[in-house]
Design a protein around this motif. Structure first.
Motif, PDB file in Angstrom:
ATOM      1  N   SER A  74       0.837  -1.205   0.000  1.00 27.41           N
ATOM      2  CA  SER A  74       0.000   0.000   0.000  1.00 27.41           C
ATOM      3  C   SER A  74       0.865   1.246   0.000  1.00 27.41           C
ATOM      4  O   SER A  74       0.624   2.216  -0.715  1.00 27.41           O
ATOM      5  CB  SER A  74      -0.937   0.004   1.221  1.00 27.41           C
ATOM      6  OG  SER A  74      -1.817  -1.086   1.164  1.00 27.41           O
ATOM      7  N   VAL A  75       1.898   1.147   0.923  1.00 24.17           N
ATOM      8  CA  VAL A  75       2.812   2.319   0.962  1.00 24.17           C
ATOM      9  C   VAL A  75       3.471   2.498  -0.382  1.00 24.17           C
ATOM     10  O   VAL A  75       3.589   3.599  -0.910  1.00 24.17           O
ATOM     11  CB  VAL A  75       3.861   2.146   2.073  1.00 24.17           C
ATOM     12  CG1 VAL A  75       4.915   3.231   2.001  1.00 24.17           C
ATOM     13  CG2 VAL A  75       3.191   2.179   3.432  1.00 24.17           C
ATOM     14  N   VAL A  76       3.893   1.356  -0.873  1.00 28.22           N
ATOM     15  CA  VAL A  76       4.562   1.451  -2.192  1.00 28.22           C
ATOM     16  C   VAL A  76       3.599   1.985  -3.242  1.00 28.22           C
ATOM     17  O   VAL A  76       3.938   2.844  -4.042  1.00 28.22           O
ATOM     18  CB  VAL A  76       5.114   0.079  -2.597  1.00 28.22           C
ATOM     19  CG1 VAL A  76       5.615   0.095  -4.008  1.00 28.22           C
ATOM     20  CG2 VAL A  76       6.229  -0.328  -1.659  1.00 28.22           C
ATOM     21  N   GLU A  78       0.943   3.744  -2.676  1.00 25.89           N
ATOM     22  CA  GLU A  78       0.671   5.169  -2.472  1.00 25.89           C
ATOM     23  C   GLU A  78       1.803   6.032  -3.013  1.00 25.89           C
ATOM     24  O   GLU A  78       1.592   7.046  -3.660  1.00 25.89           O
ATOM     25  CB  GLU A  78       0.457   5.440  -0.975  1.00 25.89           C
ATOM     26  CG  GLU A  78      -0.881   4.909  -0.445  1.00 25.89           C
ATOM     27  CD  GLU A  78      -1.053   5.152   1.045  1.00 25.89           C
ATOM     28  OE1 GLU A  78      -0.101   5.757   1.625  1.00 25.89           O
ATOM     29  OE2 GLU A  78      -2.118   4.850   1.588  1.00 25.89           O
ATOM     30  N   GLN A  79       2.987   5.541  -2.658  1.00 24.38           N
ATOM     31  CA  GLN A  79       4.138   6.316  -3.162  1.00 24.38           C
ATOM     32  C   GLN A  79       4.170   6.284  -4.673  1.00 24.38           C
ATOM     33  O   GLN A  79       4.446   7.304  -5.313  1.00 24.38           O
ATOM     34  CB  GLN A  79       5.431   5.749  -2.572  1.00 24.38           C
ATOM     35  CG  GLN A  79       5.601   6.010  -1.080  1.00 24.38           C
ATOM     36  CD  GLN A  79       6.901   5.437  -0.542  1.00 24.38           C
ATOM     37  OE1 GLN A  79       7.611   4.706  -1.261  1.00 24.38           O
ATOM     38  NE2 GLN A  79       7.179   5.718   0.742  1.00 24.38           N
ATOM     39  N   ILE A  80       3.886   5.057  -5.135  1.00 24.23           N
ATOM     40  CA  ILE A  80       3.886   4.966  -6.596  1.00 24.23           C
ATOM     41  C   ILE A  80       2.776   5.846  -7.183  1.00 24.23           C
ATOM     42  O   ILE A  80       2.966   6.515  -8.181  1.00 24.23           O
ATOM     43  CB  ILE A  80       3.724   3.502  -7.022  1.00 24.23           C
ATOM     44  CG1 ILE A  80       5.002   2.720  -6.676  1.00 24.23           C
ATOM     45  CG2 ILE A  80       3.460   3.389  -8.514  1.00 24.23           C
ATOM     46  CD1 ILE A  80       4.884   1.215  -6.920  1.00 24.23           C
ATOM     47  N   GLU A  81       1.617   5.820  -6.485  1.00 20.06           N
ATOM     48  CA  GLU A  81       0.485   6.649  -6.966  1.00 20.06           C
ATOM     49  C   GLU A  81       0.838   8.101  -6.907  1.00 20.06           C
ATOM     50  O   GLU A  81       0.562   8.884  -7.840  1.00 20.06           O
ATOM     51  CB  GLU A  81      -0.764   6.338  -6.133  1.00 20.06           C
ATOM     52  CG  GLU A  81      -2.004   7.089  -6.582  1.00 20.06           C
ATOM     53  CD  GLU A  81      -2.422   6.703  -7.981  1.00 20.06           C
ATOM     54  OE1 GLU A  81      -3.124   7.524  -8.672  1.00 20.06           O
ATOM     55  OE2 GLU A  81      -2.064   5.610  -8.462  1.00 20.06           O
ATOM     56  N   ASP A  82       1.450   8.401  -5.688  1.00 18.29           N
ATOM     57  CA  ASP A  82       1.867   9.816  -5.595  1.00 18.29           C
ATOM     58  C   ASP A  82       2.861  10.147  -6.706  1.00 18.29           C
ATOM     59  O   ASP A  82       2.780  11.221  -7.353  1.00 18.29           O
ATOM     60  CB  ASP A  82       2.501  10.073  -4.211  1.00 18.29           C
ATOM     61  CG  ASP A  82       1.476  10.034  -3.074  1.00 18.29           C
ATOM     62  OD1 ASP A  82       0.266  10.201  -3.414  1.00 18.29           O
ATOM     63  OD2 ASP A  82       1.874   9.904  -1.920  1.00 18.29           O
ATOM     64  N   SER A  83       3.747   9.180  -6.845  1.00 18.73           N
ATOM     65  CA  SER A  83       4.746   9.412  -7.908  1.00 18.73           C
ATOM     66  C   SER A  83       4.052   9.488  -9.258  1.00 18.73           C
ATOM     67  O   SER A  83       4.396  10.331 -10.128  1.00 18.73           O
ATOM     68  CB  SER A  83       5.795   8.330  -7.915  1.00 18.73           C
ATOM     69  OG  SER A  83       6.507   8.332  -6.706  1.00 18.73           O
ATOM     70  N   ARG A  84       3.060   8.613  -9.406  1.00 18.68           N
ATOM     71  CA  ARG A  84       2.355   8.630 -10.693  1.00 18.68           C
ATOM     72  C   ARG A  84       1.632   9.938 -10.915  1.00 18.68           C
ATOM     73  O   ARG A  84       1.662  10.528 -11.998  1.00 18.68           O
ATOM     74  CB  ARG A  84       1.369   7.438 -10.739  1.00 18.68           C
ATOM     75  CG  ARG A  84       0.687   7.261 -12.085  1.00 18.68           C
ATOM     76  CD  ARG A  84      -0.380   6.198 -12.014  1.00 18.68           C
ATOM     77  NE  ARG A  84      -1.452   6.609 -11.135  1.00 18.68           N
ATOM     78  CZ  ARG A  84      -2.434   7.435 -11.493  1.00 18.68           C
ATOM     79  NH1 ARG A  84      -2.482   7.962 -12.710  1.00 18.68           N
ATOM     80  NH2 ARG A  84      -3.385   7.761 -10.624  1.00 18.68           N
ATOM     81  N   GLN A  85       0.943  10.347  -9.793  1.00 17.42           N
ATOM     82  CA  GLN A  85       0.211  11.615  -9.921  1.00 17.42           C
ATOM     83  C   GLN A  85       1.167  12.786 -10.181  1.00 17.42           C
ATOM     84  O   GLN A  85       0.895  13.667 -11.012  1.00 17.42           O
ATOM     85  CB  GLN A  85      -0.615  11.859  -8.642  1.00 17.42           C
ATOM     86  CG  GLN A  85      -1.796  10.913  -8.501  1.00 17.42           C
ATOM     87  CD  GLN A  85      -2.585  11.158  -7.232  1.00 17.42           C
ATOM     88  OE1 GLN A  85      -2.201  12.023  -6.426  1.00 17.42           O
ATOM     89  NE2 GLN A  85      -3.669  10.391  -7.003  1.00 17.42           N
ATOM     90  N   ARG A  86       2.269  12.742  -9.398  1.00 18.97           N
ATOM     91  CA  ARG A  86       3.242  13.815  -9.667  1.00 18.97           C
ATOM     92  C   ARG A  86       3.773  13.702 -11.078  1.00 18.97           C
ATOM     93  O   ARG A  86       3.956  14.709 -11.768  1.00 18.97           O
ATOM     94  CB  ARG A  86       4.403  13.734  -8.644  1.00 18.97           C
ATOM     95  CG  ARG A  86       4.013  14.208  -7.248  1.00 18.97           C
ATOM     96  CD  ARG A  86       5.244  14.449  -6.394  1.00 18.97           C
ATOM     97  NE  ARG A  86       6.063  13.284  -6.242  1.00 18.97           N
ATOM     98  CZ  ARG A  86       5.952  12.381  -5.292  1.00 18.97           C
ATOM     99  NH1 ARG A  86       5.012  12.521  -4.360  1.00 18.97           N
ATOM    100  NH2 ARG A  86       6.765  11.325  -5.224  1.00 18.97           N
TER     101      ARG A  86
END
Length: 781
Positions: A74-76, A78-86
């Motif tokens: 999930s963290v990954v 989320e980070q990936i999502e955040d990274s994706r969104q960014r």
């Protein structure tokens, strides 16, 4: 890396799709399943069997690891999502940036294209500029060459214009000088720079400037060239006669800028005309001499014939004497025609209107015509219509000459029949009458187409067999009558004769019934005459009038016989064997004091010279040959001041009643005082200066004479008068005084002769002056 990347992408995609719970359950089930599979596979591989513990242990392991895996994932995620969104944002930004960069790139490309276009255009413009510069340089070079050529041409043209003796100048429309050549600079005495901007009134005298400005206006008003002649004056006073031409000139746009002027010195042409006039004067002198030489014996014939007619004669003798008188009269009239022809050629012809006895004239013409017709056996009829006046105002000599010409022609051309003389008078007013004098003959007549031609000089009717003579009589006659205000007309019919009619309006005058009364006492007269016939006639006439006459036939005899106390009057023939009457008069005027000299009167057959010429030579009057009683009495009455205040004493001498002055060549008193008081050297220096300046004075005087400049003549003569008077040249001073006095009678008629005499006499007078100074020096020594 790519499968892992794809797996991670799938994992994140699955988490996003299933949600956290479902994904966690699914992940736990998957882990458990994987763990069971791995445990069972390993256990089975190691032991060959699978136990329940192993299964439990795998499930338990799956359950324990699953939350951590889910959390981690999930963290990954989320980070990936955040990274994706960014990354998505960044991608969007990048896309925006890319889009912007694309726009900027397109704009940059457009700018680059525009810049390239502008650079191309600039290159083209630069090329064009360089080409223009090259062309301009070529044009500048060509212009410089053209300017140089223009300057060379201008210099050549200026040199040509300055070398021209003709005047060249140009003025603007305001009348100001804009330029000129060297000839005009010399004329006005100013350089071109000083002349520019000046008007004619700033440069010339007012009278000359008036003519110049007037002709300028004519050029501008009419906008066409103008040629005229004018006298112009140099700074030293010399005048030159110029033929001037003025033309308007225009600029390139067609606007008129002013006028161009050209002037050609035609003074030499005037001098040539003066030479022609001098030749005419020489011809006149010849005619005068010829007239004298021919008239002298002729007058003797006329006088003796008239004297013979007063004596008892038989019919044959009287007829012969009448023939002699008629022939002499005919010759006399031919002389008059020749003299008048010469005067017409010199444009100096004139008539002298004076009271005359018209009846006496008609009687003379009747007598002479009847005498001619009697010799040819022809009839003569003389008829008068109307109250014919006895005295009229006309030129008696000319009228007699014309009537004689017409009647003589009528007799000459008539062989059968006769001649009619008809005189008709009609009153125009109380003081004026119209005279129509007709001379009709029965000769061959004149063709109608020759009515005017017969009045031409030297013309004779071709069909006439009697056409002999000079052929100048009719021409001179018509001009004489026209000069008196009348005319001559002719009517004719071939084969039936011709009729010449003189039409003349004349004024009436009263004359005494008797011959002119003698209003002077008997005189002691010295008659100087070289022709025996003339001596006989003149002596007889003078003695008949009560005078005592002493005769001298040469100039030397006259000078020797002359005694101022013995004679009351001297009659001087002009042409003598040894000298002229002028020479005698000059000698007497120099030798005797003015109060001691009797009157000097010229006696001459010269019909050319004027009375003023004799007066200028020191004579008081002139009697023309052939002499007659009335002429002599009239002259003597005038000479001895009849009508003026005379002495009333009975013994008073006529010469004492006459006031006149001697005319010495030199002022002796002035010269002696000059030498004694101021010194001979000063006088000789003054004479040398006079010799130096006199030619210039005469040159200016002559140019003013050619220019008919009365003021200029008087001004220059005034200088000569002062210069001559200061050194004692009395005769030159008197001549200059006449020349400077336009108010004198007939000044224009005589001034040329005075100037000629001045230029002729002054060298001789200077010689006399030098001799006198030498004599004074010898006396002082």
């Amino acid at each position: 890396m790519t499968p892992l990347k794809n797996l991670a992408t799938y994992y994140v995609h699955l988490l996003s799709r299933l949600g956290l719970v479902k994904f966690s359950i699914s992940l736990a089930a998957a882990i458990i399943f994987v763990a069971l599979a791995i445990q069972m596979s390993v256990t089975f591989a190691l032991t060959g069997q699978v136990s329940a513990v192993d299964l439990i242990r795998s499930v338990f392991f799956g359950l324990i690891i699953t939350p951590w895996a889910v959390y981690f994932m999930s963290v990954v995620v989320e980070q990936i999502e955040d990274s994706r969104q960014r990354l998505s944002k960044m991608i969007r930004k990048l896309e925006k940036m890319r889009s912007r960069d694309l726009q900027l790139t397109n704009k940059l490309k457009a700018n680059i294209n525009q810049l390239n276009t502008e650079m191309d255009e600039r290159e083209k413009a630069e090329t064009a500029r360089r080409q223009a510069i090259v062309k301009l340089e070529q044009e500048v070079k060509q212009r410089q060459q053209a300017q140089q050529e223009l300057e060379e041409h201008s210099a050549l043209l200026r040199s040509f214009i300055d070398s021209s003796p003709d005047l060249v100048y140009y003025r603007n429309e305001q009348g100001q000088f804009s330029g000129c050549n060297l000839a005009l600079e010399q004329l006005v005495g100013r350089s071109e720079k000083k002349l520019i901007g000046l008007t004619p009134y700033d440069v010339y005298p007012e009278d000359i400037a008036d003519k110049i400005v007037e002709t300028d206006h004519q050029v501008f008003d009419n906008d066409e060239p103008l040629t005229y002649e004018q006298w112009l004056e140099y700074p030293d006073g010399r005048k030159a006669f110029f033929e001037l031409r003025k033309v308007p000139f225009y600029g390139r746009n067609g606007n008129r800028l002013g006028l161009l002027g050209f002037g050609r010195d035609i003074t030499e042409r005037m001098r040539h005309q003066a030479n022609i006039e001098k030749a005419n004067r020489d011809k006149t002198q010849f005619i005068s001499t010829l007239s004298h030489e021919l008239r002298t014996p002729l007058n003797g014939v006329v006088g003796l014939s008239q004297m013979l007619l007063d004596t008892p004669l038989n019919d044959a003798q009287r007829k012969q004497v009448n023939t002699i008188l008629l022939s002499a009269t005919t010759l006399g009239n031919i002389f008059n025609d020749i003299i008048d022809l010469d005067k017409l050629d010199r444009r100096r012809f004139s008539v002298a209107m004076e009271p005359m006895d018209f009846n006496a004239l008609l009687t003379d013409i009747e007598t002479l015509t009847e005498m001619q017709l009697q010799n040819k056996g022809l009839a003569f009829n003389f008829e008068q219509i109307g109250p014919i006046p006895r005295s009229i105002v006309a030129d008696p000599t000319r009228l007699r000459q014309v009537l004689w010409n017409l009647t003589h022609n009528a007799v000459k051309f008539t062989e059968v029949g006769g001649v009619d003389l008809l005189v008709k008078a009609q009153n125009l007013s109380e003081q004026e009458v119209q005279l129509d004098i007709s001379i009709k003959d029965t000769g061959p007549g004149i063709p109608e187409d020759q009515f005017e031609q017969i009045f031409a000089m030297y013309y004779q009717v071709e069909s006439s067999k009697s056409a002999t003579g000079t052929g100048i009589g009719l021409s001179v006659s018509r001009q004489l009558i026209r000069a008196m205000g009348g005319d001559i007309t002719v009517t004719s019919e071939e084969g039936k004769g011709a009729c010449f009619t003189i039409s003349l309006a004349v004024k009436l005058d009263e004359i005494p019934d008797e011959a002119e009364q003698i209003d002077h006492p008997p005189l002691d007269i010295l008659l100087v005459e070289d022709v025996e016939l003339n001596v006989t006639i003149a002596k007889a006439l003078l003695e008949k009038l009560g005078h005592y006459v002493v005769v001298a036939m040469t100039g030397a005899e006259a000078i020797e016989a002359f005694d101022p106390d013995q004679f009351d009057l001297v009659l001087l023939d002009i042409q003598l064997p040894d000298m002229t009457g002028f020479d005698i008069a000059k000698h007497l005027l120099q030798q005797y004091d003015k109060a001691d000299l009797p009157p000097l009167v010229a006696l001459t057959a010269n019909a050319v010279s004027s009375r003023q010429e004799f007066i200028d030579a020191g004579m008081l009057d002139v009697i023309h040959k052939p002499i007659n009683r009335n002429a002599v009495v009239h002259c003597f009455n005038g000479v001895f001041a009849i009508g003026e205040t005379l002495s009333t004493e009975p013994d008073s001498s006529p010469k004492q009643a006459l006031s006149r002055s001697s005319q010495p060549i030199l002022d002796l008193d002035l010269i002696e005082q000059f030498c004694h008081q101021i010194g001979e050297k000063v006088l000789t220096d003054s004479i040398a200066l006079f010799r130096q300046v006199m030619p210039d004075y005469l040159q200016v005087l002559e140019t003013n004479l050619y220019a008919k400049d009365q003021d200029g003549i008087a001004s220059e003569a005034h200088k000569i008068k002062g210069a001559a008077g200061s050194i004692g040249l009395a005769r030159i001073q008197r001549l200059a005084n006449k020349i400077q006095s336009p108010e004198l009678p007939a000044w224009w008629d005589n001034v040329e002769d005075w100037i000629h005499q001045l230029s002729h006499d002054y060298p001789e007078d200077l010689k006399l002056l030098d001799k006198m100074i030498d004599d004074l020096s010898i006396e002082q020594y």
